[in-house]
Design an enzyme around this catalytic site. Structure first.
Site, PDB file in Angstrom:
ATOM      1  CD  GLU A 353      24.041  20.740 -19.174  1.00 34.64           C
ATOM      2  OE1 GLU A 353      22.945  21.019 -19.424  1.00 34.64           O
ATOM      3  OE2 GLU A 353      24.945  21.368 -19.287  1.00 34.64           O
ATOM      4  CE  LYS A 415      20.437  25.322 -18.612  1.00 39.97           C
ATOM      5  NZ  LYS A 415      20.937  25.064 -19.863  1.00 39.97           N
ATOM      6  CB  CYS A 466      24.653  24.549 -18.636  1.00 39.66           C
ATOM      7  SG  CYS A 466      25.499  24.822 -20.165  1.00 39.66           S
TER       8      CYS A 466
END
Length: 599
Positions: A353, A415, A466
């Site tokens: 990321e 995301k 994440c």
């Protein structure tokens, strides 16, 4: 589990039981399952016609049961002194639960902490249980979330207090249901209900600190293949509650008076602990009977690039292009090793990321560097990048982009669950005027809408970015839509060397077993790792080092029972827990009505 049920469970003023400690026993646990509340376990409510609780101190005017402020203060002080020992024990138990999680990894403390909270709420009123739950939850989260001190200690305290409110609701529920038969079972269901709520509200929830994440190095872990994180939490809570029941029976046996048939009575009382001990052992060891599927259908060779950052902490991004250049240079070194025959050519490369700290579609210099690295290594690269939203001015998307050496950028994943106050600011116009620190989040992240199943060279991978690894449904949907292995693109540079990367890595261990998938964690500053489908960490890097992991990644097609069951176990167990509270409230009201009628 609101505060209202407290009144429904308190005894009528005609109950001759003394308040806590008046019997000379101190704040001991209540009686066993089905035996009813033990004397001295709760505050007595107001007698009919009185202005305050039975036995309340006189008011400032000397009238008993008065409502003056000095009287209220004296009652509050008396309550605080009486609850102080339980409060201290609850705080110690909460700290013990935090030590079950990384970086401490003392997982046996998790069921022991559950047992302690079960005993501290046993036979108490809902209000007293709520206080014990809060006293347990606040130190637990303060220690667990200490990594947020990078942002500010006020953030640690604020988020910990908010999360502790869920534990307060849990404590109230445990107190209510502790009077029911089979109370350890209802208590375990309430732990699931607490996590169910905390995982969803407010602002999409915050699943950090689930019991399941604290026992990934334990025999509980294989249960994830049957019921996911929910079943692991339930098993830990059930084992802990049964340990509490066993401890309660043994404590009562030890308190029986010697002489006469006292020895025989103690033995009989001690034997009552045996079923609970056996139940706890079964709950803790049931995972050994669960088959964890690990046989791969085929494999793919991958390289995971950890480029490192120049400056850890809140300002890890530093000067634009620095992090991107780190990952480009590490990839060029890998390509040189391949050309020299020191490394076999991978089938694909994974970047973390935020590996590109500039939008490669807007900044030509960023795109040129990415293409240089991808062409040099000669295989597709999954690039983590921040990309400006194409239609909404001022918004940014957190993406994983498949970059091909011949065709350039292709499929991407955005995301779905941006982190509030980290990647977007709720109520920005109002809050940023009061909390100037929020100005350090200059643009809000726009959430994606689809799952992250991407074809990266020969592998169909599921991209999860994440903190999304903490959310059951995001990972489950990705697997059920065809991901043969999972990639967690993450950036922990803000929280390096605080314990947070380790806490996130154990989530990958649990997800690997839950879904029967190998998991690749890619982070710019570490910890990058490869987790096998059985939850074993096969490869990992150190923090704040530049490194490249090259390995064979197993790919699997079969789904686990947990994948097929979906969210059903969580909903069922949570509803059972809430219904048990409703039954306890109704039983308390009926009992109060019957006692009033008898008088």
């Amino acid at each position: 589990m609101h505060s209202g049920p407290a009144a429904a469970t308190e005894r009528p003023s005609g109950d001759p039981s003394p308040p806590d400690g008046a019997s000379g026993r101190g704040p001991g646990p209540a009686r066993g399952p089905g035996e009813g509340p033990e004397p001295g376990t709760g505050e007595r409510p107001a007698a009919p016609g009185s202005g305050s609780g039975a036995g309340a101190p006189a008011s400032a005017t000397g009238a008993p049961g008065g409502t003056g402020r000095p009287g209220r203060l004296r009652r509050t002080g008396l309550w605080a002194r009486r609850e102080a020992p339980r409060t201290a024990l609850a705080a110690v138990a909460g700290l013990g639960l935090a030590l079950a999680f990384p970086p401490y990894d003392l997982w046996p403390l998790a069921p022991l902490a559950v047992a302690a909270l079960a005993l501290l709420t046993r036979g108490r009123t809902a209000r007293q249980g709520a206080w014990a739950g809060f006293a347990f939850g606040l130190p637990f989260f303060l220690l667990l979330l200490g990594w947020l001190r990078v942002i500010g200690y006020d953030t640690v305290l604020g988020l910990s207090a908010l999360q502790a409110l869920f534990l307060a609701a849990l404590g109230a529920g445990l107190a209510l249901t502790s009077r029911l038969p089979l109370w350890p079972l209802w208590g375990a269901c309430l732990w699931v209900a607490e996590e169910w709520a905390r995982d969803r509200v407010p602002l999409g929830g915050f699943p950090w600190g689930r019991l399941a994440f604290g026992v990934t190095g334990s025999p509980f872990l294989p249960l994830a293949a049957l019921g996911g994180a929910v079943l692991v939490t339930f098993a830990v809570a059930l084992a802990g509650s049964l340990l509490g029941a066993a401890g309660l029976a043994l404590w009562r046996a030890a308190r029986r008076a010697p002489g006469g048939d006292g020895a025989t009575g103690r033995r009989r009382a001690a034997l009552r602990a045996l079923p609970a001990l056996v139940g706890a052992l079964v709950a803790a060891s049931a995972g050994a009977a669960v088959p964890v599927p690990t046989e791969p259908d085929d494999t793919v060779r991958i390289a995971v690039v950890q480029g490192d950052v120049q400056k850890p902490g809140m300002d890890f991004l530093g000067r634009p292009m620095m992090i991107l250049n780190n990952h480009v240079e590490a990839t060029l070194d890998l390509a040189e090793d391949v050309r020299a025959g020191r490394e076999p050519r991978p089938d694909l490369v994974i970047w973390p990321e935020n590996a590109s700290d500039l939008d490669p579609f807007r900044y030509p210099e960023a795109r040129a560097r990415i293409e240089e690295a991808v062409r040099a290594v000669g295989v597709p690269v999954l690039v983590g990048a921040l990309v400006d939203h194409p239609t909404r001015e001022g918004y940014v998307e957190n993406q994983g982009i498949v970059w091909d050496p011949e065709t350039g950028p292709g499929a991407s994943y955005t995301k779905q669950h941006p982190v509030p106050f980290g990647e977007y600011v709720p109520f920005r116009d109002q809050l940023s005027k009061v909390i100037t620190r929020l100005q350090r989040v200059p643009r809000d992240f726009w959430p994606g809408e689809g799952s992250g199943v991407l074809q990266v060279g020969p592998a169909r991978l599921g991209d999860v970015i994440c903190f999304e690894v903490a959310y059951d449904e995001i990972v489950r949907d990705t697997v059920n839509e065809g991901a043969r292995a999972l990639v967690i693109q993450t950036n922990n540079a803000t929280y390096g060397r605080t314990g947070q990367p380790e806490q996130q890595l154990v989530m990958s261990r649990l997800r690997a077993v839950e879904h029967g998938r190998a998991i690749v964690t890619a982070a710019p500053s570490g910890i990058s790792a490869v987790v096998r489908p059985d939850g074993v960490i096969a490869e990992r890097t150190q923090e704040f080092t530049q490194d490249v992991i090259t390995t064979e990644l197993p790919l699997r097609d079969d789904t686990t029972v947990a994948d097929r069951m979906g969210a059903a176990p969580e909903w069922v167990l949570a509803m059972v827990g809430l219904l048990s509270c409703a039954v306890a409230i109704a039983a308390g009201r009926r009992g109060g009505t019957n006692r009033r009628g008898q008088r």
